[in-house]
Design an enzyme around this catalytic site. Structure first.
Site, PDB file in Angstrom:
ATOM      1  CD  GLU A 167      -2.177  -6.033   4.876  1.00 16.83           C
ATOM      2  OE1 GLU A 167      -2.348  -4.849   5.194  1.00 16.83           O
ATOM      3  OE2 GLU A 167      -1.620  -6.369   3.820  1.00 16.83           O
ATOM      4  CB  CYS A 180      -0.972  -0.037   1.178  1.00 18.91           C
ATOM      5  SG  CYS A 180      -2.339   1.163   0.995  1.00 18.91           S
ATOM      6  CG  HIS A 202      -4.090  -3.239   2.478  1.00 13.95           C
ATOM      7  ND1 HIS A 202      -3.152  -2.889   3.434  1.00 13.95           N
ATOM      8  CD2 HIS A 202      -4.665  -2.082   2.076  1.00 13.95           C
ATOM      9  CE1 HIS A 202      -3.161  -1.574   3.596  1.00 13.95           C
ATOM     10  NE2 HIS A 202      -4.065  -1.064   2.783  1.00 13.95           N
TER      11      HIS A 202
END
Length: 214
Positions: free
Chosen positions: A190, A79, A188
């Site tokens: 994650e 990001c 992202h």
């Protein structure tokens, strides 16, 4: 060991939890020696480019980051961390980045308006990947059309050779970029479920080829 750089900016818990889920040894650190000992380095980040760049410089880690990347150590920006890999950003003025990938960071809203496209900025939500380099190690477990999660108002402009995967949001958003051993994800991983975990897994499998010979 994977070093996750802690410089006061970023969703460190989600990222470290994802890596631990994959069975990886991850350390959240702001220590230069930890970065030197690590097999891989991840630079996360959320917020404004200028503030983040200033906070990163204040840690004294910028020379270490550049040294370790120059050695050939696998390095991933996520990001805002991806945006910091570039030479400059034009978010509320001009700000200098790490210069590990040629190009700059520009406001999406201005380009969308210039094209007469009405889309909400920031882009928040899931978007499909258009993979530019199917044989790239970061895309090892991905397929065209896989969805990932974005939250951003600014996007990279760089040469085609640095693009690994893009997404369409009125403009062509570089979702994943790479230059040699330096990788970046605008989305992202994650927060991107199975696909995101597969990208983190692929990064963890990239070999460390020591270019410095040390």
């Amino acid at each position: 060991m994977i070093a996750i750089i802690d410089y006061g900016v970023g969703n460190l818990f989600s990222l470290s939890s994802s890596l631990k889920y994959l069975g990886m040894d991850a350390c959240v650190t702001g220590n230069a020696e930890d970065l030197r000992r690590a097999d891989r380095i991840i630079l996360p980040g959320v917020g404004a480019f200028g503030d983040a760049a200033e906070q990163l410089r204040a840690t004294g880690l910028v020379p270490v980051i550049r040294e370790e990347a120059a050695k050939g150590k696998p390095f991933l920006g996520i990001c805002l961390g991806m945006q910091l890999l570039f030479e400059e950003s034009f978010e509320y003025g001009r700000h200098e980045g790490l210069g590990l990938i040629p190009g700059g960071i520009y406001p999406m809203e201005e380009d969308l308006k210039a094209m007469g496209i009405s889309l909400k900025v920031p882009q928040i939500g899931w978007n499909a990947l258009d993979i530019c380099k199917a044989d790239h190690p970061l895309m090892k477990y991905c397929k065209n059309g896989d969805f990932v999660y974005y939250v951003h108002s600014y996007y990279a402009k760089t040469a085609e050779e640095n693009l690994v995967a893009t997404s369409d949001y009125g403009v062509r958003v570089p979702g994943a970029v790479a230059r040699k051993n330096v990788f970046g994800c605008q989305f992202h991983p994650e927060k991107s479920g199975r696909v995101g975990l597969s990208i983190l897994k692929a990064f963890c499998e990239v070999p460390y080829e020591n270019l410095s010979g040390n």
